[in-house]
Write a protein that holds these residues in place. Sequence first.
Motif, mmCIF file in Angstrom:
data_model
loop_
_atom_site.group_PDB
_atom_site.id
_atom_site.type_symbol
_atom_site.label_atom_id
_atom_site.label_comp_id
_atom_site.label_asym_id
_atom_site.label_seq_id
_atom_site.Cartn_x
_atom_site.Cartn_y
_atom_site.Cartn_z
ATOM 1 N N GLU A 1 -5.764 0.303 -4.552
ATOM 2 C CA GLU A 1 -4.742 -0.736 -4.090
ATOM 3 C C GLU A 1 -4.161 -0.137 -2.775
ATOM 4 O OE1 GLU A 1 -2.064 -0.537 -7.229
ATOM 5 O OE2 GLU A 1 -3.003 -2.177 -8.357
ATOM 6 N N GLU A 2 -5.235 0.047 -1.695
ATOM 7 C CA GLU A 2 -4.547 0.672 -0.420
ATOM 8 C C GLU A 2 -5.666 -0.070 0.646
ATOM 9 O OE1 GLU A 2 -3.706 4.745 1.564
ATOM 10 O OE2 GLU A 2 -5.285 4.730 0.363
ATOM 11 N N THR A 3 -5.030 -0.348 1.965
ATOM 12 C CA THR A 3 -5.804 -1.114 2.939
ATOM 13 C C THR A 3 -6.211 0.165 3.738
ATOM 14 O OG1 THR A 3 -3.756 -1.116 4.610
ATOM 15 C CG2 THR A 3 -4.227 -2.879 3.090
ATOM 16 N N GLN B 1 3.037 1.733 8.554
ATOM 17 C CA GLN B 1 2.973 1.103 7.450
ATOM 18 C C GLN B 1 4.306 0.032 7.713
ATOM 19 O OE1 GLN B 1 0.101 1.717 6.767
ATOM 20 N NE2 GLN B 1 0.571 0.643 4.941
ATOM 21 N N SER C 1 -3.886 1.787 6.193
ATOM 22 C CA SER C 1 -3.194 2.646 5.529
ATOM 23 C C SER C 1 -3.856 4.109 5.227
ATOM 24 C CB SER C 1 -2.799 1.989 4.185
ATOM 25 O OG SER C 1 -2.071 3.005 3.377
ATOM 26 N N SER D 1 0.708 -1.058 0.071
ATOM 27 C CA SER D 1 0.053 -0.122 0.007
ATOM 28 C C SER D 1 0.872 1.289 -0.327
ATOM 29 C CB SER D 1 -0.894 0.012 1.182
ATOM 30 O OG SER D 1 -1.820 -1.054 1.011
#
Length: 621
Positions: free
Chosen positions: A288-290, A310, A293, A135
């Motif tokens: 495309e990231e949690t 992170q 995050s 991420s």
Amino acid sequence: MLNHIRHLLIGSPLSSAHAGETRLDKVRALASLSPDALASVAYANQEIYLGLLVAGAAGLLRATELALVITGLLAVLALSYMQTIAAYPSGGGSYTVARDNLGELPGLVAAAALLLDYVLNAAVSLTAGVAAIASAFPALWPYRIALSLLLLLFITLINLRGIREAGTAMIVPVYLFLVIYLGLIAYGIGVALIQGPGVFPAVIPQPAELTTGVGLAPVTLFLLLRTFASGATALTGVEAISNAVPIFKPVESDNARRTMAAMAVLMGILFLGTIGLTQYLAVVAGAEETILSALARRLFGSGPVYYLVQAATLLVLIVAANTSFTDFPRVVSLLARDAFLPRQLRAVGDRLVFSNGIVLLAALAGLLIVIFQGDTHLLIPLFAVGAFLAFTLSQSGMVVHWWRERGRRWRAKAAMNGLGALATGVALLVIGAGKFTAGAWIVILLIPLIVWLFRSIRAHYAEVGRQLRLHEAAPPVGCHVPARIVMPVAGVHRGVIAALDYACSIADDVTAIFVELEPGTAEPLRARWTAAGLDRVARLVTVPSPYRSLLGPFLDELDRMDDAGDGPPVSVLIPEFVPAKWWHFLLHNQTALPLKWALIYRRHRHGRSRVVIDVPFYLDR
């Protein structure tokens, strides 16, 4: 050389006398046994976010409610397992409790569920850790599988070095994670008080795996139950401390209960704090990231503190797999002790850990990572079913335990464990139904198959014992008939001479067999045999091989000799030269090994035993 490499990677062997020195204090035990539960906020939060995201802002506004329900279930589980620790100070894992109180079959079901849970935990933790760092560095997304396998190898080597070494290695990642995330929650509360609540955008970007093209889904009871089923993965790993009570320093049960309480409190703060901030500040994640995050980026921007968060998430998710590496080998050792798994799994290795169990777990977790392409979201539906099935059987077993014991305050204790069984049983039904089509059916199918495997292994050991057991007096032992020796030869050399010398020392009847793989090679060999005077000590029989096979013609000739003689089965003596260096084996045709396998595993057609003797000839350096 292989021994030197092994000692370099995992350390020198430890004496059994040092077993007591490998036990853990509460600080190391919390680091070693709790990272699975603590780090679950990373993937559980993500699954709750993805589950509610399909309903847009209306769905995301229900996140804190679900978090409160899951935290309440955590409290019930923690109190229930603290009672289990007190009742089973030798280690009250789900398998032990269910087997002792509910019977063999429930115990095996609990064991199968628990082993699946540990394997999935290792795979999910590592893939989630890679997702966290990817991420921050999106260029790493295509390499998720390779990175996950590399991290798996790293955590495996640490655990092969020993329990104490693994616990020490976990201290920095776990406590760094706690400090950073508790600080993040405190800072986030300050930001929330100053800035007030956020507002979710009207259109929230959805990850590719959630894009359906049919618009937003309504907030229904089914949606909430399905999301609860995903978020309940936060509770996996809660039982780890009750499984590993013997690794604590004395007094084991007291230290284990205190560690369990500390873990539950910390986990509740992390889970509720991060989800509450995410909802209050209306945080949304990119494709495309949690979600964690996105929360860290919302609070700290994209500066050094964000990357520190992170990194801490990655580290704790890596070591979260350590819970599996601590408990999985212990559970399989108990099953191996009871003859439900191969007995090699109960052996303690050089570093006073169950090395075979550790290697088995690494192999199974690596296989899952490859099959599911390193995707945490695909692994999650398989995750919680096994854990909650084990929870339910363990708590039900504890109710029976208190009923039988009827000690001081047994009714209150049985009520607490009964509440735990009821809560986890209901959660199990919700998880099984909500995630059945998403992959939970795989676990539901695998558990009976694993139980069948356990029983098949047990039946095999029972049959072996029956055949080996002496029911009466031992039969007489003696050399009633002189032995007949047959040895395969490929030429005339010093190795053959040494083997013949030994053969003649134990038998008067010695035969050498040469399988003629290439036409015209038998006569020159016979001439060399006679010239060396070997025909005076052993007959030479040549056997043609029109299909250039060694094993078939050799075994057929052995059967012919057995049928022609009245004595015992022919014993086979195999001359084999051993090179000085390990890599020299690559330069030679290793025919002795398949020949030995064929002779050992090919049953004699008259039901008698065939002796196979290996005579090595060592080459000088």
